[in-house]
Each structure stands twice: as C-alpha cells, then as structure tokens.
Design an enzyme around this catalytic site. Structure first.
Site, PDB file in Angstrom:
ATOM      1  N   SER A 191      29.442  60.097  98.857  1.00 33.14           N
ATOM      2  CA  SER A 191      29.966  61.459  98.749  1.00 33.14           C
ATOM      3  C   SER A 191      28.744  62.368  98.671  1.00 33.14           C
ATOM      4  O   SER A 191      27.644  61.890  98.347  1.00 33.14           O
ATOM      5  CB  SER A 191      30.776  61.568  97.459  1.00 33.14           C
ATOM      6  N   TYR A 204      31.669  59.617  88.394  1.00 35.55           N
ATOM      7  CA  TYR A 204      31.827  59.523  89.854  1.00 35.55           C
ATOM      8  C   TYR A 204      30.486  59.729  90.555  1.00 35.55           C
ATOM      9  O   TYR A 204      30.077  58.911  91.385  1.00 35.55           O
ATOM     10  CB  TYR A 204      32.837  60.573  90.312  1.00 35.55           C
TER      11      TYR A 204
HETATM   12  N1  LIG Z   1      38.566  63.062  99.188  1.00 33.89           N
HETATM   13  C1  LIG Z   1      37.342  63.547  99.058  1.00 33.89           C
HETATM   14  O1  LIG Z   1      37.166  64.741  98.818  1.00 33.89           O
HETATM   15  C2  LIG Z   1      36.145  62.634  99.209  1.00 33.89           C
HETATM   16  C3  LIG Z   1      34.899  63.208  99.398  1.00 33.89           C
HETATM   17  C4  LIG Z   1      33.786  62.381  99.532  1.00 33.89           C
HETATM   18  C5  LIG Z   1      33.933  61.011  99.468  1.00 33.89           C
HETATM   19  N2  LIG Z   1      35.166  60.457  99.284  1.00 33.89           N
HETATM   20  C6  LIG Z   1      35.269  58.992  99.184  1.00 33.89           C
HETATM   21  O2  LIG Z   1      36.165  58.499 100.143  1.00 33.89           O
HETATM   22  C7  LIG Z   1      36.667  57.242  99.703  1.00 33.89           C
HETATM   23  C8  LIG Z   1      38.169  57.183  99.933  1.00 33.89           C
HETATM   24  O3  LIG Z   1      38.824  58.088  99.068  1.00 33.89           O
HETATM   25  P1  LIG Z   1      40.026  59.041  99.536  1.00 33.89           P
HETATM   26  O4  LIG Z   1      39.523  60.410  99.484  1.00 33.89           O
HETATM   27  O5  LIG Z   1      40.645  58.528 100.769  1.00 33.89           O
HETATM   28  O6  LIG Z   1      41.027  58.892  98.267  1.00 33.89           O
HETATM   29  P2  LIG Z   1      42.430  58.145  98.122  1.00 33.89           P
HETATM   30  O7  LIG Z   1      43.412  58.679  99.096  1.00 33.89           O
HETATM   31  O8  LIG Z   1      42.762  58.212  96.656  1.00 33.89           O
HETATM   32  O9  LIG Z   1      42.097  56.644  98.527  1.00 33.89           O
HETATM   33  C9  LIG Z   1      41.410  55.770  97.676  1.00 33.89           C
HETATM   34  C10 LIG Z   1      41.603  54.352  98.182  1.00 33.89           C
HETATM   35  O10 LIG Z   1      40.874  53.458  97.335  1.00 33.89           O
HETATM   36  C11 LIG Z   1      41.726  52.413  96.940  1.00 33.89           C
HETATM   37  N3  LIG Z   1      41.392  51.926  95.604  1.00 33.89           N
HETATM   38  C12 LIG Z   1      41.329  52.626  94.450  1.00 33.89           C
HETATM   39  N4  LIG Z   1      41.060  51.808  93.425  1.00 33.89           N
HETATM   40  C13 LIG Z   1      40.949  50.558  93.942  1.00 33.89           C
HETATM   41  C14 LIG Z   1      40.701  49.277  93.388  1.00 33.89           C
HETATM   42  N5  LIG Z   1      40.528  49.091  92.078  1.00 33.89           N
HETATM   43  N6  LIG Z   1      40.674  48.198  94.205  1.00 33.89           N
HETATM   44  C15 LIG Z   1      40.887  48.358  95.537  1.00 33.89           C
HETATM   45  N7  LIG Z   1      41.116  49.534  96.111  1.00 33.89           N
HETATM   46  C16 LIG Z   1      41.160  50.622  95.326  1.00 33.89           C
HETATM   47  C17 LIG Z   1      43.123  53.014  96.948  1.00 33.89           C
HETATM   48  O11 LIG Z   1      44.120  52.018  97.173  1.00 33.89           O
HETATM   49  P3  LIG Z   1      45.056  51.342  96.041  1.00 33.89           P
HETATM   50  O12 LIG Z   1      45.432  52.413  95.086  1.00 33.89           O
HETATM   51  O13 LIG Z   1      46.201  50.797  96.832  1.00 33.89           O
HETATM   52  O14 LIG Z   1      44.229  50.263  95.447  1.00 33.89           O
HETATM   53  C18 LIG Z   1      43.053  53.920  98.150  1.00 33.89           C
HETATM   54  O15 LIG Z   1      43.340  53.208  99.322  1.00 33.89           O
HETATM   55  C19 LIG Z   1      36.255  57.091  98.233  1.00 33.89           C
HETATM   56  O16 LIG Z   1      35.171  56.213  98.124  1.00 33.89           O
HETATM   57  C20 LIG Z   1      35.826  58.503  97.866  1.00 33.89           C
HETATM   58  O17 LIG Z   1      34.864  58.492  96.844  1.00 33.89           O
HETATM   59  C21 LIG Z   1      36.274  61.248  99.176  1.00 33.89           C
END
Ligand SMILES: NC(=O)c1ccc[n+]([C@@H]2O[C@H](COP(=O)([O-])OP(=O)(O)OC[C@H]3O[C@@H](n4cnc5c(N)ncnc54)[C@H](OP(=O)(O)O)[C@@H]3O)[C@@H](O)[C@H]2O)c1
Ligand SMILES: *[C@@H]1O[C@H](CO)[C@@H](O)[C@H](O)[C@H]1NC(C)=O
Length: 329
Positions: A191, A204
């Site tokens: 991120s 985070y």
């Molecule tokens: N959204 C943003 O603004 C943003 C910005 C920069 C970076 N990111 C990064 O992008 C990545 C994806 O996040 P997202 O934004 O798509 O959020 P999201 O929609 O909440 O997705 C998070 C994913 O991680 C999985 N997850 C969470 N805890 C887990 C665990 N203990 N074991 C296995 N899987 C787990 C969840 O699946 P389950 O709940 O089914 O396990 C879900 O598929 C993350 O690494 C986040 O830090 C996001």
C-alpha cells in the site's frame, strides 16, 4: 480556369500547413511509441496463457478483480481466502462472465493466512494439482482504524500475522519449487502506507513497511535463481477494506470511509498490476500524483511530513472527541 487565391485564403492555408506539421511532429512519435508499447504488452500477455497463479484474498475486492484479470489472460488461477462460499461465487462468476474465453477451470482453496502451520500443506496441495507455481500474488490482508494508546497489542499481532507473516509463509513454501525450475514471480500487494505511515493506521502501515523490506531482501537473494519480485503500493481502492478494518476494540470498523469509496476501482488497480507483472517491474506505486509526491517528501523533507501528520492526528483526535460526545447525548 482557376481563380487566383486571395491574400486571406493564402495566409489561412499557411496557418493550416504550420498547424498540421507541428501537431504531426508532436503526435507521431507519441502514437508510434504507444503502439509499440501496446504491441509489447499484448505479446507478453499471450505468454501468460497457462501460467499457474495463486491469488490470496481472492474472495473480494482487489483479489477478486485480479482473479478476473489473470483468468482472462488465460492463467490457471488458484483462489485463496477464508470464506469458501465467496470463493465459489468468484469461481462461478469467472466461468460465467468469460464463458467464450478458452481458459483453465479455476481452483478454490480455502485458507487462513494467520494459520501459519497449515500453509505448507496448502501449497503441497496446489503442487499436486498443477505441479508447479508460476506467480504467487500475496494480496490477502486486513486494515485497522485504531489509535495506538487505546488498542491492545493483540490488534498489532493480528494484523501483522495476516498481512506480513501470512505472506512470508506463502512465499517461503512456494519458493523451493520456483528455485528448482529457475523460474517464477512473487508479487506483494502492499500500500502507499508501506511507503509512509499515517495516524490511526499504525499496525497496518507497519505490516506493509515490513512487507517492503522483506520483498527487497528477497529480490536480491533470488535474482540468481531467475525468480522475479514485484511489490505494488496502491492508494485508496474502492473495496471492503475499511469495512473489515479492525478498531481498537478488535471489532470491525463496519463503515466504508469516504476516502475508500472515492478510491480507484479494483479493476483499474488489477490492470495496472497485470502490466507491472508483464513488464517484470520491481517496485510500483499505483496512486495519484499528489500521493506519489508525499512518498518522496517523506524521505526528502521529513520535517514537512512530520508536521502534516501531526495536523492530521490532531484533527482525528478532535473528531473522536466529538463522536464520543455525540454518543453520550
Ligand atoms: N482498498 C484499499 O484502499 C487498498 C489500498 C492499498 C492496498 N490495499 C491492499 O489490497 C489488498 C486487498 O484488499 P482489498 O482492498 O481488496 O480489501 P477486501 O475487499 O477486504 O479484501 C481482503 C481480502 O483478504 C482476505 N483475507 C482477510 N483476512 C484473511 C485471512 N486471515 N486469511 C486469508 N485471507 C484473508 C479476505 O477474504 P476472507 O475474508 O474470505 O478471508 C479478502 O478476500 C490488501 O492487502 C490491502 O492491504 C488496499
Ligand atoms: C481512529 O481510531 C478509533 C479507534 O481507536 C476509531 O474509533 C475511529 O473511528 C478512527 N478514526 C477514523 C477517522 O478512522
């Protein structure tokens, strides 16, 4: 017989001639460059066909978008996350949405990134199905909305376990097979908070900074084995991340923040990640110009960054006090 041209017509012809030449001189190189770039990418994209790609966090948000992007490119995708029913939904969507694209059936593999001891057998299972792994995308993760003083160390451990140690464990158990084949690519979804930290996000930001350091060491170590390492640092993406973020009580934040809601689409972020994978890039920030500027500022002029974050933290504290007061009313 042709009529002689008037002076006005002559000068207007001259104007168009100059205008045409200048715009051609400006746009031609650009057009040629972008055509070559697109050609290179589409050629590389063909090379992705049949590649085995593990995507963690594939049950929602960015991971789900990555599943579509890599599946469309002809990859053998392995969808990992905790919620099996959501992974099954994504699998069904892939088969239905892209029914006319000849691809390989996606594999659903439920796993919990915080269950480090279970990870070796999950990777073993994948190697039994597909024999090898070409690309590992460490995308699964959770965020926080909690200040340091009122949240227990349990929050820090939980976030570090999923975001950092989970990705480290996946990487360590996939690596031997990549090194043996002298081929592979490991992708870390960090991120912009892996580049600079903001208040109310300590756990985070720390987990993503750790990921940055790990990937930099890894890249150097496995260069000799022809394993490529990419870390991508996106800014806000419109996903469920803030909804699922942990607060100081350990419960989910339960709200989609306005910054998250107005972020880029997961599809855009996933297309950018695909491009970075194709071009075998090493460290990519996917963010508006201003955010990239802040990432540079953090290192070039740290005092300005410290000052801006103090202001931000102060604003947050006032907001928290107001929220508390409203609750009491
Ligand atoms: N959204 C943003 O603004 C943003 C910005 C920069 C970076 N990111 C990064 O992008 C990545 C994806 O996040 P997202 O934004 O798509 O959020 P999201 O929609 O909440 O997705 C998070 C994913 O991680 C999985 N997850 C969470 N805890 C887990 C665990 N203990 N074991 C296995 N899987 C787990 C969840 O699946 P389950 O709940 O089914 O396990 C879900 O598929 C993350 O690494 C986040 O830090 C996001
Ligand atoms: C900051 O963290 C606290 C919990 O410590 C939370 O209640 C609050 O909503 C957070 N603020 C923002 C703006 O995310």
């Amino acid at each position: 017989m042709m009529k002689p041209q008037t002076d006005v017509a002559k000068s207007s012809n001259f104007f168009w001639w100059i205008f045409g030449s200048v715009s051609l001189a400006l746009t031609l190189p650009y057009t040629i460059f972008s055509l070559i770039w697109q050609f290179k990418q589409s050629k590389l994209k063909n090379e992705l066909a049949g590649k085995v790609v593990i995507i963690t966090g594939a049950s929602s948000g960015l991971g789900e978008a990555l599943a579509h992007t890599f599946y469309m490119a002809g990859c053998k995708v392995i969808l990992c996350a905790r919620r099996q029913e959501e992974l099954e939904r994504v699998r069904k969507d892939l088969l239905e949405c892209h029914s006319c694209v000849p691809t390989h059936p996606p594999v659903v593999l439920p796993l919990d990134l915080s269950d480090l001891n279970a990870i070796p057998e999950k990777i073993q299972k994948i190697l039994e199905i597909h024999d090898h792994v070409d690309i590992l995308i460490n995308n699964g993760g959770i965020s926080v909305r909690s200040d340091i003083v009122s949240s227990s160390v349990d929050i820090d451990i939980k976030v570090m376990l999923v975001n950092y140690f989970g990705s480290v464990a996946m990487t360590k158990h996939v690596l031997p097979s990549m090194i043996k084949r002298k081929e592979g690519q490991i992708v870390f979804v960090s991120s912009v908070q892996g580049k600079f930290a903001i208040p109310n996000r300590s756990a985070y930001a720390a987990s993503k900074h750790a990921m940055q350091a790990f990937s930099d060491s890894l890249r150097a170590e496995v260069h000799k084995d022809n394993v490529k390492v990419l870390i991508v640092s996106p800014s806000y993406i419109n996903t469920a991340l803030s909804l699922n973020a942990l607060t100081s009580t350990g419960r989910a934040h339960g709200m989609t923040d306005s910054e998250t809601a107005s972020g880029m689409s997961p599809e855009k972020a996933s297309e950018d990640i695909l491009k970075a994978v194709l071009m075998q890039q090493k460290d990519v920030i996917i963010a508006p110009l201003f955010i990239r500027f802040v990432a540079k500022l953090r290192h070039l002029f740290p005092e300005i960054y410290f000052w801006a974050m103090q202001k931000r933290a102060k604003k947050l504290a006032i907001k928290m006090e107001l929220d508390e007061a409203n609750k009491k009313d």
